[in-house]
Design a protein around this motif. Structure first.
Motif, PDB file in Angstrom:
ATOM      1  N   ASP C 154      -5.334  -7.549   8.833  1.00 31.15           N
ATOM      2  CA  ASP C 154      -4.569  -6.985   9.945  1.00 31.15           C
ATOM      3  C   ASP C 154      -3.103  -6.841   9.576  1.00 31.15           C
ATOM      4  OD1 ASP C 154      -6.713  -6.724  11.490  1.00 31.15           O
ATOM      5  OD2 ASP C 154      -6.303  -8.459  12.803  1.00 31.15           O
ATOM      6  N   TRP C 158      -0.842  -3.531   9.436  1.00 34.20           N
ATOM      7  CA  TRP C 158       0.383  -3.401  10.231  1.00 34.20           C
ATOM      8  C   TRP C 158       1.554  -2.998   9.344  1.00 34.20           C
ATOM      9  CZ3 TRP C 158       5.143  -5.757   9.955  1.00 34.20           C
ATOM     10  CH2 TRP C 158       6.005  -5.474  11.020  1.00 34.20           C
ATOM     11  N   ARG C 162       3.871   0.189   9.494  1.00 34.15           N
ATOM     12  CA  ARG C 162       5.307   0.042   9.702  1.00 34.15           C
ATOM     13  C   ARG C 162       6.080   0.820   8.633  1.00 34.15           C
ATOM     14  NH1 ARG C 162       8.986   0.842  11.188  1.00 34.15           N
ATOM     15  NH2 ARG C 162      10.925  -0.286  11.486  1.00 34.15           N
TER      16      ARG C 162
ATOM     17  N   TYR D   3      -1.708  -7.564  16.043  1.00 39.95           N
ATOM     18  CA  TYR D   3      -0.457  -6.872  15.758  1.00 39.95           C
ATOM     19  C   TYR D   3      -0.299  -5.732  16.743  1.00 39.95           C
ATOM     20  CZ  TYR D   3      -0.330  -9.312  11.351  1.00 39.95           C
ATOM     21  OH  TYR D   3      -0.286 -10.263  10.406  1.00 39.95           O
ATOM     22  N   LYS D   5       0.368  -2.144  17.949  1.00 42.60           N
ATOM     23  CA  LYS D   5       0.119  -0.889  17.249  1.00 42.60           C
ATOM     24  C   LYS D   5       0.953   0.226  17.855  1.00 42.60           C
ATOM     25  CE  LYS D   5      -3.587  -1.713  14.450  1.00 42.60           C
ATOM     26  NZ  LYS D   5      -4.377  -2.791  14.681  1.00 42.60           N
TER      27      LYS D   5
END
Lengths: 65, 245, 197, 243
Positions: C154, C158, C162, D3, D5
């Motif tokens: 995960d 992410w 980003r 997280y 999104k």
């Protein structure tokens, strides 16, 4: 010369031991100070010469093949 | 000026010039040292108060003077290395540190030996001896710091910073030790004023000081040449010199 | 806009020469990956580009705009909370309010952890606190050294997302990683093997 | 745990604002202060060390109050120097290990200024604290109470120089494994003037002599160190990052 004989210079009215000891303890490190870099230099010099000989031998064998 | 600095930064040029310099300077230095030592030991008259033991002055004072000057030489090389990033300055600094340390140690040992007949004890916490001891620590600090770093380029930088801090501090240290000593000075110890020194004693002293300066220069140059030989062992110009010799 | 120009950069460490003749031009929107075997000098190049390594770095490096560097070490104090660590971050690149920091921590899945001392977090969580800077910072060029290590699936996703957002917003990223081409078409590779001396 | 999104990157409200140079200094100062509050042992250990070594002197020299009182200025100052030596070994160690130093060097402010924030906090936590507590130990050694204000003042000024010199040493040796002994070799010679001026100031205070000029010398040293040493600390840290 100030002293009348070498023996007098050695004795120096009782101070000879200290004076000569001081000069000796100065002379020894000073000699080392000059000798050590000369020795190191000679070692490096030999290393380079050996390396050159090795390279020359390597190129010679390559040429032979 | 710039061309000279630039040339001094070039190892082949330095190597050639220093070779010639050492060839002349080394015999001259030995001659000066032998003459000065013989003059001081055998020819000069004894001191009226200390007798013959004062003859140690001819090695004690020159080594102390040159040791102190050597620190400034080292720090100057450090400053040059920091500002202009000349590698040769790093080599100079590294070469000067052990030489200065040895001279400081000589000054300390001869001072101690001189102390025995003069003051009746091997070690006295006299202002000058104490200052020399601190100078020895400063030198040893530079040498030890250089050895401790793995990356020798960084080591030279670190030593340059340290020796510059030391240079600013040396006058303060000397002055403070001087005050400290004058506050605690025991009455029993007396010094011969140096201003009263007679010409017949002064000339050999000056000769020895010059000789020690020459010796410092020779030792630093020899160290630098040994170091440069190793650093440039792969370089063509050095190999030419080696095979030509 | 060009953010970084490296021209004929050579790197040596001590007496050992690592790289020579490296040319690199990074403009906004670029993702660069430094590729090469262990010990080839990826980290050294990244540090040289960022101005952290100065000794033994030759050549011309021009930097435009601000930079953010994320190295192997997270620069976090173990006895400070996550909030304090980010608030007083030594890079001092931004002033951010507590709300900003808390929402940044939430973005890296650390909501509710802001008052915990860093020492009480796991290695992966500590890594994510460091990554929260990627949300807070306004720097245009990111220099990331092995950013994907110690991150779970995960977390990696992410971070990829980003980075894509950052380059979409006129930023640029240079990173090192052992996994080849995470960003496919988007990224460019600089293979350091070509510059080894 | 998940997280977020967020598909579109929203710049944060305050992100464009940048700090003044003093703001950056203050931030580093606060960071270190908070860290010290988090682990107070760093501030208390030097005091404990001071206490324990002061205890050793009567045991070694004998309990004669007259003799101890005569030596008290020297003992107190030497022990203060040693405890400053001890703490400066750790000054930048954790910053170097956890990568804070890299981040400081990347910050858009002079490294010397940022590091001074940390040094200032360190001085307050060790030097100032030590100076404030020193009257207790001085009384135990029998130092006359007339000399106590001078002792506190001299330690206050002196530890500022000691901390700055220690920071230079720490910055130079932080990248070296087992740099502790080397650190003492580097900074003890530089600390000599501080020790001399400090001891003399306290000794003069005991005999009701001229303390002001010695304190002024200490102040001068502190000012000089403040002016010059931050540059040296910054340069040394950059070198350490390069090692």
């Amino acid at each position: 010369m100030y002293f009348e004989s070498l023996a007098a210079a050695w004795y120096m009215d009782g101070h000879g031991f200290y004076v000569w000891l001081a000069y000796a303890l100065t002379a020894i490190p000073l000699c080392f100070m000059v000798w050590l870099p000369l020795k190191r230099m000679r070692q490096h010099w030999r290393w380079i010469q050996a390396e050159q000989r090795r390279q020359a031998a390597a190129t010679a064998t390559e040429a032979g093949i | 000026m710039w061309t000279i600095i630039h040339k001094m930064g070039s190892p082949p040029w330095f190597f050639r010039i220093s070779g010639v310099l050492v060839r002349w300077l080394l015999p001259i230095t030995v001659m000066l040292l032998v003459c000065g030592a013989l003059w001081g030991l055998l020819v000069a008259p004894p001191d009226f108060r200390q007798g013959n033991s004062y003859r140690i002055i001819y090695i004690h004072v020159p080594s102390a003077v040159v040791a102190l000057a050597g620190y400034y030489v080292m720090a100057f090389a450090g400053a040059v290395s920091l500002i202009w990033r000349i590698k040769m300055a790093d080599v100079t600094m590294r070469a000067a540190a052990p030489v200065g340390a040895v001279l400081t140690a000589i000054a300390l040992v001869t001072g101690a030996i001189w102390g025995k007949p003069t003051w009746g004890t091997w070690w006295v916490w006299d202002a000058r001896i104490t200052s020399m001891l601190i100078l020895l620590f400063l030198y040893l600090g530079v040498v030890a710091l250089f050895e401790a770093y793995e990356n020798k380029t960084a080591a030279a930088r670190a030593c340059a910073v340290l020796s510059l801090v030391g240079t600013v501090n040396i006058p303060i240290i000397y002055k403070s030790v001087d005050w400290w000593y004058s506050l605690h000075q025991p009455a029993s110890i007396k010094f011969t004023g140096e201003s009263a020194i007679d010409a017949s004693m002064l000339y050999p002293l000056l000769l020895m000081i010059v000789a020690f300066y020459c010796l410092f220069a020779v030792a630093v140059l020899l160290n630098m040449r040994a170091e440069l030989t190793w650093q440039h062992r792969e370089a063509g110009w050095l190999r030419q010199i080696v095979s030509g010799a | 806009m060009q953010l970084l120009a490296a021209n004929q950069v050579a790197i040596e460490r001590g007496e050992r020469r690592l790289l020579a003749g490296v040319d690199l031009s990074v403009s906004s929107g670029d993702i660069w990956q430094l590729v090469g075997a262990n010990g080839v000098g990826k980290t050294s190049l990244l540090r040289a580009v960022g101005g952290l390594a100065r000794l033994g770095v030759a050549g011309e490096i021009t930097r435009h705009g601000t930079m953010l560097y994320l190295g192997h070490h997270a620069a976090l104090k173990h006895n400070l909370s996550a909030l304090d660590n980010l608030r007083f971050h030594p890079a001092c690149d931004v002033i951010c309010s507590d709300e900003d920091i808390i929402s940044a921590l939430a973005a890296v899945a650390l909501a509710g952890y802001e008052d915990r001392p860093i020492g009480a977090l796991s290695a992966g969580q500590q890594r994510r606190v460091a990554l929260a800077r990627l949300v807070l910072s306004s720097a245009s060029l990111w220099l990331l050294d092995e950013p994907f290590t110690a991150l779970d699936v995960d977390g990696c996703a992410w971070l990829e997302e980003r980075i894509k957002q950052h380059v979409a917003a006129e930023g640029a990223v240079i990173f090192t990683s052992h996994q080849p081409s995470r960003f496919g078409e988007l990224q460019q590779n600089l293979d350091l093997a070509a510059y080894v001396v | 745990m998940s997280y977020s999104k967020t598909s579109i990157w929203q710049p944060m409200s305050s992100e464009v604002a940048s700090l003044s140079i003093w703001g950056a200094f203050a931030r580093q100062f606060m960071r270190h202060c908070k860290s010290l509050v988090g682990s107070p042992a760093d501030a208390i250990n030097p005091l404990l060390f001071f206490f324990m070594v002061v205890t050793l002197f009567p045991l070694g020299l004998g309990p004669d109050p007259q003799r101890l009182a005569g030596m008290a200025p020297g003992i107190l100052w030497v022990v203060a120097l040693l405890s400053s030596l001890m703490v400066s070994a750790k000054l930048f160690a954790s910053d170097y290990e956890d990568g804070s130093l890299e981040q400081l060097a990347m910050a858009p402010y002079p490294l010397a200024v940022l590091v001074m924030g940390e040094v200032a906090a360190h001085w307050i936590a060790t030097g100032v604290l030590l100076a404030l507590v020193s009257p207790v130990f001085a009384t135990m050694l029998g130092l006359s109470s007339a000399a106590l204000p001078t002792l506190v003042a001299s330690l206050m000024l002196g530890t500022l120089s000691l901390t700055l010199i220690g920071a230079v040493g720490s910055a130079l040796t932080v990248s070296i494994r087992r740099g502790g002994l080397l650190l003492s070799l580097l900074i003890i010679p530089l600390n000599v003037p501080v020790l001399i001026f400090g001891t003399t100031a306290v000794s003069e205070a005991v005999i009701d002599g001229n303390t002001v000029s010695w304190l002024a010398l200490l102040g001068g040293l502190a000012l000089g160190s403040l002016a010059l040493l931050p540059l040296a600390i910054g340069a040394a840290l950059r070198v350490s990052l390069d090692n």
